[in-house]
Design a protein around this motif. Structure first.
Motif, PDB file in Angstrom:
ATOM      1  N   ARG A   1      12.001  -7.138 -16.648  1.00  0.00           N
ATOM      2  CA  ARG A   1      11.637  -5.729 -16.778  1.00  0.00           C
ATOM      3  C   ARG A   1      12.583  -4.812 -16.005  1.00  0.00           C
ATOM      4  O   ARG A   1      12.941  -3.736 -16.489  1.00  0.00           O
ATOM      5  N   TYR A   2      13.005  -5.250 -14.793  1.00  0.00           N
ATOM      6  CA  TYR A   2      13.745  -4.329 -13.932  1.00  0.00           C
ATOM      7  C   TYR A   2      15.186  -4.749 -13.644  1.00  0.00           C
ATOM      8  O   TYR A   2      15.964  -3.938 -13.152  1.00  0.00           O
TER       9      TYR A   2
ATOM     10  N   ILE B   1      12.771   7.407   3.195  1.00  0.00           N
ATOM     11  CA  ILE B   1      13.611   6.208   3.259  1.00  0.00           C
ATOM     12  C   ILE B   1      14.834   6.355   2.361  1.00  0.00           C
ATOM     13  O   ILE B   1      15.952   5.955   2.733  1.00  0.00           O
ATOM     14  N   ALA B   2      14.656   6.932   1.193  1.00  0.00           N
ATOM     15  CA  ALA B   2      15.789   7.129   0.274  1.00  0.00           C
ATOM     16  C   ALA B   2      16.886   7.958   0.922  1.00  0.00           C
ATOM     17  O   ALA B   2      18.077   7.723   0.698  1.00  0.00           O
ATOM     18  N   GLN B   3      16.494   8.911   1.739  1.00  0.00           N
ATOM     19  CA  GLN B   3      17.478   9.770   2.396  1.00  0.00           C
ATOM     20  C   GLN B   3      18.351   9.016   3.406  1.00  0.00           C
ATOM     21  O   GLN B   3      19.412   9.494   3.781  1.00  0.00           O
ATOM     22  N   THR B   4      17.897   7.813   3.813  1.00  0.00           N
ATOM     23  CA  THR B   4      18.701   7.024   4.752  1.00  0.00           C
ATOM     24  C   THR B   4      19.851   6.311   4.049  1.00  0.00           C
ATOM     25  O   THR B   4      20.818   5.888   4.697  1.00  0.00           O
ATOM     26  N   GLY B   5      19.727   6.114   2.732  1.00  0.00           N
ATOM     27  CA  GLY B   5      20.750   5.389   1.992  1.00  0.00           C
ATOM     28  C   GLY B   5      20.680   3.884   2.176  1.00  0.00           C
ATOM     29  O   GLY B   5      21.577   3.161   1.731  1.00  0.00           O
ATOM     30  N   LYS B   6      19.632   3.392   2.825  1.00  0.00           N
ATOM     31  CA  LYS B   6      19.511   1.951   3.101  1.00  0.00           C
ATOM     32  C   LYS B   6      18.785   1.242   1.946  1.00  0.00           C
ATOM     33  O   LYS B   6      17.959   1.833   1.262  1.00  0.00           O
ATOM     34  N   PRO B   7      19.075  -0.056   1.737  1.00  0.00           N
ATOM     35  CA  PRO B   7      18.371  -0.812   0.695  1.00  0.00           C
ATOM     36  C   PRO B   7      16.906  -1.037   1.053  1.00  0.00           C
ATOM     37  O   PRO B   7      16.527  -0.999   2.228  1.00  0.00           O
ATOM     38  N   VAL B   8      16.118  -1.303   0.018  1.00  0.00           N
ATOM     39  CA  VAL B   8      14.670  -1.400   0.145  1.00  0.00           C
ATOM     40  C   VAL B   8      14.177  -2.691  -0.501  1.00  0.00           C
ATOM     41  O   VAL B   8      14.644  -3.076  -1.569  1.00  0.00           O
ATOM     42  N   ILE B   9      13.238  -3.360   0.179  1.00  0.00           N
ATOM     43  CA  ILE B   9      12.496  -4.481  -0.405  1.00  0.00           C
ATOM     44  C   ILE B   9      11.084  -3.976  -0.653  1.00  0.00           C
ATOM     45  O   ILE B   9      10.392  -3.558   0.275  1.00  0.00           O
ATOM     46  N   LEU B  10      10.648  -4.019  -1.898  1.00  0.00           N
ATOM     47  CA  LEU B  10       9.409  -3.382  -2.317  1.00  0.00           C
ATOM     48  C   LEU B  10       8.368  -4.439  -2.688  1.00  0.00           C
ATOM     49  O   LEU B  10       8.579  -5.222  -3.608  1.00  0.00           O
ATOM     50  N   SER B  11       7.242  -4.485  -1.975  1.00  0.00           N
ATOM     51  CA  SER B  11       6.149  -5.377  -2.351  1.00  0.00           C
ATOM     52  C   SER B  11       5.307  -4.711  -3.432  1.00  0.00           C
ATOM     53  O   SER B  11       5.026  -3.520  -3.364  1.00  0.00           O
ATOM     54  N   SER B  12       4.888  -5.519  -4.406  1.00  0.00           N
ATOM     55  CA  SER B  12       4.186  -4.953  -5.560  1.00  0.00           C
ATOM     56  C   SER B  12       2.713  -5.346  -5.604  1.00  0.00           C
ATOM     57  O   SER B  12       2.073  -5.272  -6.649  1.00  0.00           O
ATOM     58  N   GLY B  13       2.147  -5.748  -4.464  1.00  0.00           N
ATOM     59  CA  GLY B  13       0.829  -6.367  -4.431  1.00  0.00           C
ATOM     60  C   GLY B  13      -0.303  -5.645  -5.116  1.00  0.00           C
ATOM     61  O   GLY B  13      -1.123  -6.271  -5.781  1.00  0.00           O
ATOM     62  N   MET B  14      -0.391  -4.331  -4.980  1.00  0.00           N
ATOM     63  CA  MET B  14      -1.529  -3.603  -5.549  1.00  0.00           C
ATOM     64  C   MET B  14      -1.116  -2.698  -6.703  1.00  0.00           C
ATOM     65  O   MET B  14      -1.870  -1.804  -7.093  1.00  0.00           O
ATOM     66  N   SER B  15       0.068  -2.932  -7.278  1.00  0.00           N
ATOM     67  CA  SER B  15       0.611  -1.998  -8.260  1.00  0.00           C
ATOM     68  C   SER B  15       0.603  -2.570  -9.671  1.00  0.00           C
ATOM     69  O   SER B  15       0.955  -3.728  -9.891  1.00  0.00           O
ATOM     70  N   SER B  16       0.222  -1.721 -10.622  1.00  0.00           N
ATOM     71  CA  SER B  16       0.359  -2.061 -12.031  1.00  0.00           C
ATOM     72  C   SER B  16       1.803  -1.799 -12.456  1.00  0.00           C
ATOM     73  O   SER B  16       2.582  -1.183 -11.714  1.00  0.00           O
ATOM     74  N   TYR B  17       2.151  -2.237 -13.655  1.00  0.00           N
ATOM     75  CA  TYR B  17       3.498  -1.960 -14.151  1.00  0.00           C
ATOM     76  C   TYR B  17       3.723  -0.454 -14.324  1.00  0.00           C
ATOM     77  O   TYR B  17       4.835   0.039 -14.124  1.00  0.00           O
ATOM     78  N   ILE B  18       2.685   0.265 -14.687  1.00  0.00           N
ATOM     79  CA  ILE B  18       2.831   1.724 -14.829  1.00  0.00           C
ATOM     80  C   ILE B  18       3.224   2.339 -13.492  1.00  0.00           C
ATOM     81  O   ILE B  18       4.141   3.170 -13.404  1.00  0.00           O
ATOM     82  N   GLU B  19       2.541   1.904 -12.426  1.00  0.00           N
ATOM     83  CA  GLU B  19       2.863   2.427 -11.095  1.00  0.00           C
ATOM     84  C   GLU B  19       4.253   1.979 -10.646  1.00  0.00           C
ATOM     85  O   GLU B  19       5.027   2.772 -10.087  1.00  0.00           O
ATOM     86  N   LEU B  20       4.578   0.719 -10.903  1.00  0.00           N
ATOM     87  CA  LEU B  20       5.904   0.222 -10.520  1.00  0.00           C
ATOM     88  C   LEU B  20       7.004   0.950 -11.285  1.00  0.00           C
ATOM     89  O   LEU B  20       8.063   1.259 -10.722  1.00  0.00           O
TER      90      LEU B  20
ATOM     91  N   GLY C   1       0.788  -1.228   0.000  1.00  0.00           N
ATOM     92  CA  GLY C   1       0.000   0.000   0.000  1.00  0.00           C
ATOM     93  C   GLY C   1       0.814   1.270   0.000  1.00  0.00           C
ATOM     94  O   GLY C   1       0.256   2.369  -0.118  1.00  0.00           O
ATOM     95  N   GLU C   2       2.153   1.138   0.124  1.00  0.00           N
ATOM     96  CA  GLU C   2       3.013   2.321   0.200  1.00  0.00           C
ATOM     97  C   GLU C   2       3.858   2.534  -1.055  1.00  0.00           C
ATOM     98  O   GLU C   2       4.707   3.418  -1.093  1.00  0.00           O
ATOM     99  N   VAL C   3       3.620   1.721  -2.094  1.00  0.00           N
ATOM    100  CA  VAL C   3       4.470   1.780  -3.289  1.00  0.00           C
ATOM    101  C   VAL C   3       4.448   3.150  -3.941  1.00  0.00           C
ATOM    102  O   VAL C   3       5.453   3.619  -4.477  1.00  0.00           O
TER     103      VAL C   3
END
Length: 341
Positions: free
Chosen positions: A193-194, A133-152, A122-124
């Motif tokens: 794709r990614y 989170i990007a400002q922390t410089g830490k790696p991210v694991i991203l769940s894609s459950g409710m996202s289309s490819y356009i959103e991703l 829900g936070e994608v």
């Protein structure tokens, strides 16, 4: 994953199974430490920062909370309590992994010294949180459950612009997920794709799903756990039990070992002694006189290999005459037949 221990990296999510109880939460950590998973995942909910009294229930499951906001308050812990939770995980050799749902939660997690962040489905497209989170410089694991490819695509571009090291999990936001909803095909689609590490976040309550994802190249597996699927809670029916988690870890490790050790089907050297035992030689199945013309109906194959003509060559000797008398079940060798060519 900076703390990655194995492949696939196995994350057991406690989520809200603790029902707001530190005692229950610690019990889950203790139990999961015996299963072989790499990390334990939590959700950091700070009600005032992420929600309001207007947030509706996804499913009205709570018997004691009048609103979703009240539920999040009951599910929350203090910063000091979270520090204790993280310490307890690490003391048992488990990575502490957590999904923040507010910028304040990111501040808390930074104070705790987390090594990576998990982003819930829900936070994608919550770019405010992603920027934090990007400002922390830490790696991210991203769940894609409710996202289309356009959103991703938009989120991936956002993370790349900020040089965030990230991976993506194929996930279906359905509880429990049915077989026709697994989306196992998406694992390889995301890889192409990614070109980043791709994993699978499961809500099926079945061990087979993550095993299948492993064979398709998932490098991270995430799944909910519960002591018993009949326990109260929003995710119980979508979770694996502790015993199932232990079975899953063993199965996934075995499958992973197999995938990292491909077999050369043309190399049978390891089976040479077994081939000698199990493969067969030609024999005759009845008493036959010298000069008898061999037919298919005269032949049998017997163990072991090497005591007669190989059974695979039977067609070569049909129609050839015997050079001597043979008794029933005698092996048939080259010297026992005339070469009539």
């Amino acid at each position: 994953m900076s703390s990655k221990k194995s492949s696939p990296y196995l994350i057991a999510e406690i989520g809200q199974a603790h029902e707001g109880s530190l005692g229950i939460l610690y019990s889950y950590i203790d139990a999961l430490a015996q299963t072989g998973v790499d990390g334990v995942k939590f959700q950091m909910h700070i009600a005032e920062a992420e929600s309001s009294e207007y947030e509706p229930f996804r499913v009205k499951f709570s018997l004691e909370d009048g609103t979703r906001f009240e539920y999040w308050k009951r599910m929350g812990f203090t910063l000091e309590q979270w520090k204790g939770i993280k310490k307890h995980c690490e003391g048992l050799g488990l990575d502490f992994i957590c999904s923040p749902f507010s910028n304040l939660a990111v501040d808390w997690l930074e104070e705790m010294g987390v090594e990576q962040y998990k982003i819930g489905s829900g936070e994608v497209n919550n770019f405010l949180l992603l920027e934090k989170i990007a400002q922390t410089g830490k790696p991210v694991i991203l769940s894609s459950g409710m996202s289309s490819y356009i959103e991703l695509d938009q989120t991936v571009a956002f993370l790349k612009e900020r040089n965030v090291d990230f991976s993506i999990l194929q996930c279906t936001t359905a509880y429990p997920t049915q077989p026709e909803q697994y989306g196992l095909n998406v694992i390889q689609e995301l890889q192409k794709r990614y070109n980043v590490p791709i994993g699978f976040s499961d809500h099926s309550a079945k061990t087979a799903t993550c095993i299948a994802a492993t064979t398709l190249g998932a490098s991270i597996l995430e799944f909910h756990v519960v002591f018993d699927r009949q326990l109260f809670g929003p995710d119980s029916k979508s979770s694996l039990t502790i015993a199932e988690t232990t079975d899953l870890v063993l199965a996934v490790r075995n499958i992973s070992t197999a995938l990292y050790n491909p077999i050369d089907k043309n190399n049978t050297e390891a089976f040479s002694s077994l081939k000698q035992i199990f493969e067969k030689s030609l024999a005759v199945n009845k008493d036959l006189p010298k000069n008898h013309i061999l037919t298919f109906d005269d032949l049998e194959s017997k163990k072991p290999k090497g005591f007669g003509i190989a059974a695979s060559r039977f067609q070569e000797i049909i129609g050839k005459p015997l050079s001597k008398d043979l008794k029933q079940w005698d092996f048939l060798n080259e010297k026992d037949i005339f070469d009539n060519e």
